[in-house]
Design an enzyme around this catalytic site. Sequence first.
Site, PDB file in Angstrom:
ATOM      1  N   PHE A  82     -11.792   3.019   0.173  1.00 34.93           N
ATOM      2  CA  PHE A  82     -11.670   4.490   0.079  1.00 34.93           C
ATOM      3  C   PHE A  82     -12.986   5.198   0.404  1.00 34.93           C
ATOM      4  O   PHE A  82     -13.382   6.144  -0.283  1.00 34.93           O
ATOM      5  CB  PHE A  82     -11.202   4.914  -1.323  1.00 34.93           C
ATOM      6  CG  PHE A  82      -9.744   4.657  -1.631  1.00 34.93           C
ATOM      7  CD1 PHE A  82      -8.868   4.190  -0.668  1.00 34.93           C
ATOM      8  CD2 PHE A  82      -9.255   4.887  -2.909  1.00 34.93           C
ATOM      9  CE1 PHE A  82      -7.524   3.959  -0.968  1.00 34.93           C
ATOM     10  CE2 PHE A  82      -7.916   4.672  -3.225  1.00 34.93           C
ATOM     11  CZ  PHE A  82      -7.047   4.198  -2.255  1.00 34.93           C
ATOM     12  N   ASN A  92      -8.034  -2.641  -2.252  1.00 39.89           N
ATOM     13  CA  ASN A  92      -9.495  -2.644  -2.158  1.00 39.89           C
ATOM     14  C   ASN A  92     -10.200  -1.824  -3.235  1.00 39.89           C
ATOM     15  O   ASN A  92     -11.420  -1.700  -3.217  1.00 39.89           O
ATOM     16  CB  ASN A  92      -9.916  -2.148  -0.768  1.00 39.89           C
ATOM     17  CG  ASN A  92      -9.392  -3.044   0.328  1.00 39.89           C
ATOM     18  OD1 ASN A  92      -9.434  -4.266   0.215  1.00 39.89           O
ATOM     19  ND2 ASN A  92      -8.864  -2.442   1.384  1.00 39.89           N
ATOM     20  N   THR A  93      -9.450  -1.247  -4.167  1.00 41.32           N
ATOM     21  CA  THR A  93     -10.014  -0.577  -5.340  1.00 41.32           C
ATOM     22  C   THR A  93      -9.535  -1.354  -6.565  1.00 41.32           C
ATOM     23  O   THR A  93      -8.333  -1.377  -6.838  1.00 41.32           O
ATOM     24  CB  THR A  93      -9.564   0.889  -5.428  1.00 41.32           C
ATOM     25  OG1 THR A  93     -10.059   1.600  -4.292  1.00 41.32           O
ATOM     26  CG2 THR A  93     -10.100   1.540  -6.695  1.00 41.32           C
ATOM     27  N   ASN A 112      -9.002  -5.094   6.424  1.00 44.71           N
ATOM     28  CA  ASN A 112     -10.008  -4.129   5.987  1.00 44.71           C
ATOM     29  C   ASN A 112     -10.203  -4.214   4.481  1.00 44.71           C
ATOM     30  O   ASN A 112      -9.275  -4.519   3.728  1.00 44.71           O
ATOM     31  CB  ASN A 112      -9.605  -2.706   6.400  1.00 44.71           C
ATOM     32  CG  ASN A 112      -8.826  -1.980   5.331  1.00 44.71           C
ATOM     33  OD1 ASN A 112      -9.400  -1.410   4.395  1.00 44.71           O
ATOM     34  ND2 ASN A 112      -7.492  -1.995   5.452  1.00 44.71           N
ATOM     35  N   ASN A 134       1.912  -0.516   2.244  1.00 43.87           N
ATOM     36  CA  ASN A 134       0.479  -0.626   2.472  1.00 43.87           C
ATOM     37  C   ASN A 134       0.151  -2.019   3.032  1.00 43.87           C
ATOM     38  O   ASN A 134       1.043  -2.768   3.414  1.00 43.87           O
ATOM     39  CB  ASN A 134      -0.265  -0.365   1.160  1.00 43.87           C
ATOM     40  CG  ASN A 134      -1.608   0.308   1.363  1.00 43.87           C
ATOM     41  OD1 ASN A 134      -2.350  -0.038   2.270  1.00 43.87           O
ATOM     42  ND2 ASN A 134      -1.923   1.283   0.518  1.00 43.87           N
ATOM     43  N   LYS A 156       3.179   5.690  -2.004  1.00 49.10           N
ATOM     44  CA  LYS A 156       2.972   4.561  -1.098  1.00 49.10           C
ATOM     45  C   LYS A 156       2.802   3.291  -1.919  1.00 49.10           C
ATOM     46  O   LYS A 156       1.938   3.212  -2.797  1.00 49.10           O
ATOM     47  CB  LYS A 156       1.746   4.783  -0.216  1.00 49.10           C
ATOM     48  CG  LYS A 156       1.556   3.709   0.850  1.00 49.10           C
ATOM     49  CD  LYS A 156       0.516   4.135   1.872  1.00 49.10           C
ATOM     50  CE  LYS A 156       0.431   3.153   3.025  1.00 49.10           C
ATOM     51  NZ  LYS A 156      -0.488   3.610   4.088  1.00 49.10           N
ATOM     52  N   SER A 173      -3.523   0.423  -2.478  1.00 50.02           N
ATOM     53  CA  SER A 173      -4.611  -0.224  -1.757  1.00 50.02           C
ATOM     54  C   SER A 173      -5.110  -1.423  -2.552  1.00 50.02           C
ATOM     55  O   SER A 173      -5.294  -1.334  -3.768  1.00 50.02           O
ATOM     56  CB  SER A 173      -5.769   0.754  -1.544  1.00 50.02           C
ATOM     57  OG  SER A 173      -6.921   0.059  -1.079  1.00 50.02           O
TER      58      SER A 173
END
Length: 356
Positions: free
Chosen positions: A114, A174-175, A110, A243, A210, A172
Site C-alpha cells: 500500500f 502485503n499488509t 508484488n 485480489n 474486494k 491484500s
Amino acid sequence: MSKLFKLIRPLVFSMDAETAHGAAISALKTGLLPHACPVKDECLKISVFDLNFPNPIGLAPGFDKNAQVPTAMLHQGFGYVEIGTVTPLPQQGNPRPRLFRLPQDNAVINRMGFNNDGHAVVLERLKRRDKKGLIGVNIGANKETEDRIGDYVKGIEAFHDIADYLTVNISSPNTPGLRGLQSKDELSELLERLNQTRRKLNSTTPMLLKIAPDLIDDELEDITSVCMNGTGGQAVDGLIISNTTLARDGLVSQHRSQAGGLSGAPLFESSTKMLAKVYKLTDGNLPLIGVGGISNGQQAFDKICAGASLVQLYSAMVYHGPDLANTIAKDLVKLLQQHNFSSIEKAIGSNVDKWL
C-alpha cells in the site's frame, strides 16, 4: 500487442519492474503514449450500480495508485479506472525490490504494501481531473494504524462524494493481519460501521468489497451471507473477485518464490471458479467484478459468462502494453455476436456451471 509496445518492450524489460512502471506513468502523464481509438459499440454498454459503463473492461487498482493518470488510461480504451489503494496517511510501503515479473508464467508478484500518497494528495488530484469517465477509488488501512476499521471510515468520508464507486480492500496479502477482516465477525463489524458512516453522510456512492482468491468454501459462504444480509438490506453494492493469491502452484519463472501476491495468468482458473461460486451463492443478485488472469477477449468473456457484470485487468499490460483493453473490447464484440448475445448483460452468468 501494439506495434509500438513491441518496439519498446525490450527497453521496458531491461529495467526492473518498478522502474518500468514509473516510466509508464511518466509517459502517460506527459502524453508520450498515443491514445487508442476506443471501441464504441452498443453491445458493450452496461449499467451497473446505477452507473453507465461504455464497456465492461476496467483498469484494476495498483497501476495508478495515486490518481496520476486516470484520464490517460480511459483514453487507452478502458471503460472505467479504479485508482488506489489509498490509505489515510501517506506511506512508503515495503522495501524495494517489491515488484517482480514472471515472464515464463505471464505473471507478476508484488509485495508493495500500500505505498501511496495518502488521502489528502490523491483527493486534490481527483478534484482537478477532467470529470469525463468513471473512476473508482480503492481504500485501505495504514500499516501502523491502531484503528484499522477507522481508516476505512476515513476513506469513505474522504472520497464518497468524488468517486463513482468505492472499493473496500481487505484482501491484500502485503499488509500483516489485513485479511483477518474477511472473517465473519470482523467483516460484520467493518461493514456495519461503514454503512453507518454512509447513512450519516447521506451517501449514495456504491460501496464494493474486494476479497481474496485463497478463501475456502465455508469462508466464502460466510462472506456472501454477511454481504447479502446487512442492516436494512445488502451490506455492499457489489463484490470484486479477486485480489492476488499466495499460491505458487506450477510456476517456473526465476522469481517464483518471491514473497507477495501473485497475479496474472496463473490466477485465471481459480479466480473464475470463485467468481462462479459467488454468483451461485448470491443467486446472481449481487453485481460482481471479475479480476484475475485476463489477457484476451475470450478470458474476459469467460469471466462474464461465469457471473461477472464487469471485469478488470492490470498484470497482462506488463506483457501486452497499455492499449490491451481496446483489443479486448474488439474481441468481446465479436464473441457476443458469435454467441448470439445482443449485450453484455445477456451473457452474464450464462455459463456459470462450467466453472463449478
